[in-house]
Structures are given as C-alpha cells and as structure tokens.
Motif scaffolding. Structure first.
Motif, mmCIF file in Angstrom:
data_model
loop_
_atom_site.group_PDB
_atom_site.id
_atom_site.type_symbol
_atom_site.label_atom_id
_atom_site.label_comp_id
_atom_site.label_asym_id
_atom_site.label_seq_id
_atom_site.Cartn_x
_atom_site.Cartn_y
_atom_site.Cartn_z
ATOM 1 N N LEU A 2 5.802 -8.110 4.744
ATOM 2 C CA LEU A 2 5.285 -8.306 3.394
ATOM 3 C C LEU A 2 3.779 -8.547 3.407
ATOM 4 N N THR A 3 3.239 -8.871 2.273
ATOM 5 C CA THR A 3 1.808 -9.067 2.049
ATOM 6 C C THR A 3 1.141 -10.000 3.061
ATOM 7 N N GLY A 4 -0.125 -9.715 3.367
ATOM 8 C CA GLY A 4 -0.879 -10.583 4.266
ATOM 9 C C GLY A 4 -2.026 -9.855 4.927
ATOM 10 N N MET A 5 -3.010 -10.635 5.379
ATOM 11 C CA MET A 5 -4.159 -10.067 6.070
ATOM 12 C C MET A 5 -3.946 -10.136 7.571
ATOM 13 N N GLY A 6 -4.486 -9.162 8.276
ATOM 14 C CA GLY A 6 -4.419 -9.179 9.730
ATOM 15 C C GLY A 6 -3.408 -8.191 10.282
ATOM 16 N N LYS A 7 -2.949 -8.475 11.513
ATOM 17 C CA LYS A 7 -2.090 -7.535 12.230
ATOM 18 C C LYS A 7 -0.748 -8.129 12.636
ATOM 19 N N ASP A 8 -0.545 -9.414 12.420
ATOM 20 C CA ASP A 8 0.679 -10.030 12.911
ATOM 21 C C ASP A 8 1.910 -9.366 12.294
ATOM 22 N N GLY A 9 2.885 -9.058 13.122
ATOM 23 C CA GLY A 9 4.111 -8.441 12.664
ATOM 24 C C GLY A 9 4.141 -6.936 12.796
ATOM 25 N N VAL A 10 2.969 -6.308 12.918
ATOM 26 C CA VAL A 10 2.919 -4.842 12.994
ATOM 27 C C VAL A 10 3.568 -4.343 14.293
ATOM 28 N N LYS A 11 3.176 -4.932 15.429
ATOM 29 C CA LYS A 11 3.757 -4.523 16.716
ATOM 30 C C LYS A 11 5.243 -4.880 16.782
ATOM 31 N N GLY A 12 5.592 -6.026 16.218
ATOM 32 C CA GLY A 12 6.995 -6.429 16.206
ATOM 33 C C GLY A 12 7.842 -5.483 15.381
ATOM 34 N N LEU A 13 7.325 -5.082 14.222
ATOM 35 C CA LEU A 13 8.045 -4.137 13.367
ATOM 36 C C LEU A 13 8.180 -2.787 14.066
ATOM 37 N N LYS A 14 7.112 -2.379 14.753
ATOM 38 C CA LYS A 14 7.144 -1.104 15.482
ATOM 39 C C LYS A 14 8.208 -1.149 16.582
ATOM 40 N N MET A 15 8.342 -2.286 17.242
ATOM 41 C CA MET A 15 9.343 -2.420 18.289
ATOM 42 C C MET A 15 10.751 -2.300 17.711
ATOM 43 N N HIS A 34 2.161 -19.922 15.586
ATOM 44 C CA HIS A 34 2.745 -21.062 14.860
ATOM 45 C C HIS A 34 2.777 -20.872 13.347
ATOM 46 N N PRO A 35 3.623 -20.018 12.833
ATOM 47 C CA PRO A 35 4.569 -19.189 13.573
ATOM 48 C C PRO A 35 4.056 -17.768 13.772
ATOM 49 N N SER A 36 4.400 -17.167 14.897
ATOM 50 C CA SER A 36 4.065 -15.775 15.175
ATOM 51 C C SER A 36 5.177 -14.870 14.654
ATOM 52 N N ILE A 37 4.807 -13.950 13.771
ATOM 53 C CA ILE A 37 5.782 -12.973 13.281
ATOM 54 C C ILE A 37 6.169 -12.016 14.401
ATOM 55 N N ASN A 38 5.181 -11.619 15.198
ATOM 56 C CA ASN A 38 5.475 -10.721 16.315
ATOM 57 C C ASN A 38 6.493 -11.335 17.265
ATOM 58 N N ALA A 39 6.317 -12.630 17.596
ATOM 59 C CA ALA A 39 7.259 -13.287 18.511
ATOM 60 C C ALA A 39 8.680 -13.178 17.981
ATOM 61 N N LEU A 40 8.851 -13.451 16.696
ATOM 62 C CA LEU A 40 10.176 -13.417 16.080
ATOM 63 C C LEU A 40 10.733 -11.997 16.069
ATOM 64 N N MET A 41 9.900 -11.027 15.696
ATOM 65 C CA MET A 41 10.378 -9.649 15.605
ATOM 66 C C MET A 41 10.656 -9.039 16.972
#
Length: 344
Positions: free
Chosen positions: A283-296, A260-267
C-alpha cells in the motif's frame, strides 16, 4: 534553484512557533511562510498563503487541530503533518485526524518544548516527505464495514495474506480490513511503519471496529484463519516454521530499506513458507520497503497487488513495485479487499 517547500506552522505556543521556525529555516529547501495560533486561524492562513504543507498542533483551545484538519480538507486540501504532544496520551485523536485527511504525525517530546531540538532530523525528514503527499479529499467511510459471512470453498486458493504500508497506511489498511468478511478463512499479517506505541493503539482501534480478531504480534503466536497480526514497532517480525507449525518470530537482521518493522523481512518469510499460496499487498508509502519482498512472493508463484496512484497518499512503494514487476495487479484501495476475497 529549486522551489522551496512552503510551510504554515500552527501552534498556540509563541515559543514553539519561534523554535519550529528557527529549526526549519536552517534547511535551504524549507521556508516557513506563516504561522497561526489556533485551528480557525490555520484555515484562514492556509486559504491565503496556499502552503505546500501545514505543520499542525492539536490542542489549541476552542478551534483545535481537528477543526483545522476538517476545514482545510474541505476548503483547500493541503498535506498536513501533525506535530503534537496529544499522541503521548490520546492516540485516538491522532487516528481521527488521519481519517479526516491528515497525512502523518510526529509526537512532541513529553518534557519541555526545547526538547523539540532533539527530533529536528525526524521533523525535517517528515516535512519533506509529507510535502510530496497527495492529500485525500474524502474521509474514510465506515459504512463500508463488512460484517457479513462470505461463502468460501472448503480449501482456499491461498493460505495467507500479507500487507505492507507506510505513510498514509493507517487509513488504507483500515479501508482494506473493514471490507473483508467476518469469516475470513486465512490469517493476515501486516507490516505498517509506525512507532511502537502507535501500533498498539492502532491494533486496538481496528480490533474494536472490525469483526476480525486484530492483535500485535508476539513471539510464538500462531496465525489462524480470521486473525490479523500487526508487526510491533520494536522489531522485525517474521513468520517461521517449527515442526510443521507456522509461528510468529523476529529477525535480528538489519534491513537497509527500513527496520522495526521491516516489510521486506515479513514478506520474505511469507514467501519462503507459503510460496504460491501467498497473497501479497503493498500500500501507500515513500521509499522501497516491501518491494523486494513482494517481488519474492511473485517469483515464488504467489499473487501480488499494489495500490494505485489515485488512492495512494504517497505513490512511492507501490509505484516501484509496479515498475519493477513486483506487483502483478494495481488497483484502487477500495477494491483491494473484494479482490482478495475473490482470490481466496
């Protein structure tokens, strides 16, 4: 024993200074090293104590939080976490403080200072997160606003741009969007970690500043060229294809990295629909959200970009994207907008 995170607490309420001190001091790795009652004293104490983080209220009489942010970032750049009730009524002031260099923000509970105990877990996590941030020493320069029209080919090389961001993201997203041309020829979708009420104000603020049309996503909305859709904070926005038409939808799935919101879900959804015609940015941020989505997105043949360490407030998500091969290109945030246009 690891060094404790030193904190300067700034609030004009004696009760809240004591309460915040009590809440934070229960953590073994946190230490309140001083307090201040207004913005001027906050600057003085920051210079004297050199804390790891300043926990700052905004409404404090003649010398308020804005004064403190501006002066601290000029004289001794220090990570600043805003803790204020002003976000319940005037979010523009919060965004102005972020533009000046504050890292993040938490709303004080609406009713009663003692209600602060209810957000102790959130407060402690935010303090620890912001203490790791790289304070930005130069405010956002709106002179970079791109109101010109770019000459694009009849058929773009890519059909969509997706951007993900977390802590430090509002100013990074703003910088990217304001550098894009007024006649952007593809839709752009954004997942920004932010409370729901902040996202509404964030979109309205950007829409006022940019020639692009910037809105918060709603079910059934159709992404169109020149349109920027920001995921709301009360669900995981995705894109889905219905009868050959791409529309905004929402996923009921829980994502372990962030919801809410998940970057991975969107990507993930962008990768599935657009494949090699997608441009992904983390972009900037702590954690892992978006990494798997970007890789996909990259695995499907799309182009992927991560913000570099120098321009990131927190080099977490983009760093992991680079280290895992999810990001094909790493660059300063001020260069990303121009690079996206060149890709198109």
């Amino acid at each position: 024993m690891a060094k404790k995170i030193s904190i300067l607490v700034v609030d004009d309420s004696a009760f809240l200074r004591l309460l915040i001190n009590d809440l934070l001091s229960k953590e073994e790795d946190l230490e309140v090293v001083g307090t201040a009652t207004d913005g001027r004293e906050a600057v003085k104490q920051t210079l004297a104590l050199k804390p790891d983080i300043v926990l700052l209220d905004m409404n404090m009489g003649d010398y308020d939080g804005m004064f403190a942010v501006e002066q601290i970032m000029e004289k001794l750049p220090t990570p600043i976490l805003i803790l204020s009730s002003v976000g319940n009524t005037n979010l523009h002031q919060i965004f102005d403080a972020l533009e000046l260099g504050a890292v993040d923000y938490i709303n004080k509970p609406v009713k009663g200072g003692s209600k602060l105990r209810e957000i102790t877990t959130e407060l402690v996590a935010a303090v620890k997160r912001v203490a790791k941030a790289r304070p930005r020493t130069t405010p956002v320069n709106r002179d970079g606003l791109n109101e010109l029209h770019h000459t694009f080919d009849d058929s773009p090389n890519y059909d969509v741009i997706v951007i993900g961001a977390s802590t430090g993201g509002p100013t990074a997203v703003e910088k990217v969007l304001l550098s894009l041309p007024a006649n952007l020829n593809v839709p752009l979708v954004i997942g920004q970690h932010m409370p729901p009420n902040f996202i509404l104000s964030f979109a309205a603020r950007l829409d006022h500043m940019s020639p692009l049309r910037i809105v918060v996503g709603r079910p059934g909305m159709e992404p169109k060229p020149g349109m920027v859709i920001i995921a709301p904070g009360d669900g995981n926005m995705i894109l889905e294809k219905r009868d050959q038409q791409v529309l905004v939808g929402f996923s009921d799935r829980d994502y372990p990295e962030y919801n809410h919101p998940s970057i991975n879900a969107l990507m993930y959804s962008v990768a599935e629909i657009y494949g090699p015609k997608a441009l992904g940015v983390l972009l900037t941020g702590m954690g892992k959200d978006g990494v798997k989505g970007l890789k996909m997105i990259r695995n499907k043949g799309g182009k992927t970009i991560a913000q570099d360490e120098e321009s990131s407030v927190i080099y977490g998500m983009p760093k992991l994207a680079y280290e895992t091969g999810a990001a094909e290109v790493v660059m300063h945030v001020k260069e990303i907008g121009g690079y996206l246009v060149n890709c198109l």
